[in-house]
Design a protein around this motif. Structure first.
Motif, short mmCIF file in Angstrom:
data_model
loop_
_atom_site.label_atom_id
_atom_site.label_comp_id
_atom_site.label_asym_id
_atom_site.label_seq_id
_atom_site.Cartn_x
_atom_site.Cartn_y
_atom_site.Cartn_z
N GLY A 107 0.81 -1.21 0.00
CA GLY A 107 0.00 0.00 0.00
C GLY A 107 0.85 1.27 0.00
O GLY A 107 0.53 2.23 -0.70
N VAL A 108 1.92 1.26 0.76
CA VAL A 108 2.83 2.41 0.77
C VAL A 108 3.48 2.58 -0.60
O VAL A 108 3.60 3.70 -1.10
CB VAL A 108 3.90 2.25 1.87
CG1 VAL A 108 5.01 3.26 1.72
CG2 VAL A 108 3.26 2.36 3.24
N TYR A 109 3.86 1.48 -1.22
CA TYR A 109 4.45 1.53 -2.56
C TYR A 109 3.48 2.14 -3.56
O TYR A 109 3.84 3.01 -4.36
CB TYR A 109 4.86 0.13 -2.99
CG TYR A 109 5.28 0.03 -4.44
CD1 TYR A 109 6.52 0.48 -4.84
CD2 TYR A 109 4.42 -0.49 -5.40
CE1 TYR A 109 6.91 0.40 -6.17
CE2 TYR A 109 4.79 -0.57 -6.73
CZ TYR A 109 6.04 -0.13 -7.10
OH TYR A 109 6.42 -0.19 -8.40
N LEU A 110 2.22 1.71 -3.55
CA LEU A 110 1.24 2.25 -4.48
C LEU A 110 0.96 3.72 -4.22
O LEU A 110 0.79 4.51 -5.16
CB LEU A 110 -0.06 1.45 -4.40
CG LEU A 110 -0.03 0.05 -5.01
CD1 LEU A 110 -1.37 -0.63 -4.83
CD2 LEU A 110 0.32 0.12 -6.48
N THR A 111 0.93 4.14 -2.97
CA THR A 111 0.71 5.54 -2.64
C THR A 111 1.84 6.41 -3.15
O THR A 111 1.61 7.48 -3.74
CB THR A 111 0.56 5.70 -1.11
OG1 THR A 111 -0.50 4.86 -0.66
CG2 THR A 111 0.27 7.13 -0.73
N LEU A 112 3.07 5.99 -2.95
CA LEU A 112 4.21 6.77 -3.44
C LEU A 112 4.24 6.82 -4.96
O LEU A 112 4.56 7.88 -5.54
CB LEU A 112 5.51 6.17 -2.91
CG LEU A 112 5.74 6.33 -1.41
CD1 LEU A 112 7.00 5.59 -0.99
CD2 LEU A 112 5.82 7.79 -1.02
N ALA A 113 3.90 5.73 -5.61
CA ALA A 113 3.87 5.73 -7.08
C ALA A 113 2.79 6.69 -7.58
O ALA A 113 3.00 7.40 -8.57
CB ALA A 113 3.61 4.32 -7.60
#
Length: 75
Positions: free
Chosen positions: A50-56
């Motif tokens: 989820g953190v990865y998708l938010t940063l992307a």
């Protein structure tokens, strides 16, 4: 008996004992402790994704808002 099977039996014998000792100390059932560890592992893996998708998404949004200009004359 091969070394891999000996290692497997050793880990099964002493690895599962950790959750049963923890359950005895906390006064809970062993299945509840094991389910807790399984759920926590899924939550932590999902949290990282989820953190990865938010940063992307933020990086993509930043690129859409700020236009990339190649020269001074593109103003």
């Amino acid at each position: 008996m091969s070394a891999i099977l000996k290692l497997k039996f050793f880990l099964e014998k002493y690895g599962f004992h950790v959750s049963s000792r923890l359950a005895d100390k906390l006064g809970m059932r062993v299945t509840s402790v094991r389910l807790f560890f399984i759920y926590i592992s899924f939550v932590t893996a999902g949290l990282g994704f989820g953190v990865y998708l938010t940063l992307a998404f933020w990086i993509r949004l930043k690129d859409l808002i700020r236009a990339k200009r190649t020269s001074v004359f593109d103003l």
